[in-house]
Design a protein around this motif. Sequence first.
Motif, mmCIF file in Angstrom:
data_model
loop_
_atom_site.group_PDB
_atom_site.id
_atom_site.type_symbol
_atom_site.label_atom_id
_atom_site.label_comp_id
_atom_site.label_asym_id
_atom_site.label_seq_id
_atom_site.Cartn_x
_atom_site.Cartn_y
_atom_site.Cartn_z
ATOM 1 N N THR A 67 5.262 6.248 -2.845
ATOM 2 C CA THR A 67 5.115 6.299 -1.714
ATOM 3 C C THR A 67 3.882 7.383 -1.438
ATOM 4 O OG1 THR A 67 6.579 8.003 -2.492
ATOM 5 C CG2 THR A 67 7.441 6.552 -1.301
ATOM 6 N N LYS A 68 3.176 7.459 -2.641
ATOM 7 C CA LYS A 68 2.214 8.591 -2.698
ATOM 8 C C LYS A 68 0.202 7.743 -1.901
ATOM 9 C CE LYS A 68 3.731 11.546 -6.056
ATOM 10 N NZ LYS A 68 3.581 12.211 -7.564
ATOM 11 N N PRO A 69 -0.045 8.423 -1.775
ATOM 12 C CA PRO A 69 -1.021 7.670 -1.326
ATOM 13 C C PRO A 69 -2.115 7.403 -2.165
ATOM 14 C CG PRO A 69 -1.180 9.505 -0.529
ATOM 15 C CD PRO A 69 -0.192 9.303 -0.529
ATOM 16 N N LYS A 70 -3.110 6.081 -2.356
ATOM 17 C CA LYS A 70 -3.984 6.154 -3.046
ATOM 18 C C LYS A 70 -5.663 6.292 -2.527
ATOM 19 C CE LYS A 70 -4.689 1.174 -2.529
ATOM 20 N NZ LYS A 70 -4.637 -0.280 -3.378
ATOM 21 N N PRO A 71 -6.276 6.467 -3.541
ATOM 22 C CA PRO A 71 -7.747 6.688 -2.718
ATOM 23 C C PRO A 71 -8.137 5.506 -1.292
ATOM 24 C CG PRO A 71 -7.736 7.012 -4.900
ATOM 25 C CD PRO A 71 -6.395 6.602 -4.829
ATOM 26 N N GLY A 72 -8.106 5.961 -0.205
ATOM 27 C CA GLY A 72 -9.274 5.990 0.719
ATOM 28 C C GLY A 72 -7.889 4.984 1.824
#
Length: 359
Positions: A67-72
Amino acid sequence: MRAVWDQPDVLASTNCYAFAANSPDGHPGTYGPQPGDRHFSYLREITVREVAEKAMTDGFIATEGCTKPKPGHYVVALAVAPNNDYHWYRQMEDGTWWHKPAPGKAVTNLDYDGNVITDPRTANRRNKRYEYTQFGGFFYAPNEGLKVGITPDREVLREYELQEVVELVQRQKQQRKASARKPVKADNDEFRRERARINKQRPRNRLHAFARRVWHRAEDMLAKIQGKPLPQRADPDAQLEALSERMAERARAADRHRRSAELKEIKELITFQEQRAAEGFRPTEADLKVKLSRQKGQRHSHSVAADVQNGYLRWTPVSRTAPADKPQPAAPTGEVKRKPTPDGGDIVVPVTEKNTPRP
């Protein structure tokens, strides 16, 4: 962010999927983009698997539960009301989740209880029409957004394809009504026969009921004396209930079979539409106008001309006068009478026994 999505044209032409893809511009019509439409991969049913697969053809990437965003990339979430509708949520930089309830409505971070959405899995996902009971998982989308939905040059094509589906559904409805008459009549006749047979087992009057009770008691006493189990007697009420359930289950099975066949036919039509659109088929507005007029049951000149051109209709000259080699038959009584016509003329009607006025 709100300034872009609150613009009148963007507000009216986008839906939850456009907001999840961060694609506010270039959406013709008022339906909003649908998963898979961009790459000619249309939705066939509203299930988690189907919607997720079509979304991934547009560029969404399953996060495998993260549920956490990744780079970009940012994170979006899918929820589905099976066979009815789907809904998308988008996580913002502050960790809250936003969504666009429908075309024409502003984006918000509140659920249907008015609470800020911190997790779409626990938020209230029930609106006035549907409850999105199935959670479809999380997906990554690039920060610059994704191009989703049809291109403007396919607006007429989409309307044309929708009308094709509507025509098919209406034709199926007519066929269903026509084909169900004989089976329904046969089932009703069978039910009446079986009900009459079962009702014959009931006592005809009070004396008959009394005699039957005495006979049954005698049978039970004899069975006890002989050490045998008591005889099992049929209950007419239970038999009628079992008959009703059996006939109802037969009707439900026939309905399931019919709906399965109809759904298969619709899926085959959608597959054909995908292939045809990918090959470059683009109907004109005149083609759409013909289909819309036929859909409404109208017979405008352009639809009649199109039917004649396609061979659906054939012009047949009609003459008001009889051929020269086939004269009008003479009246049996030798008398005639004239009947006025709407165009100001009249036609000769022989006087026969049927139209001869009584004295």
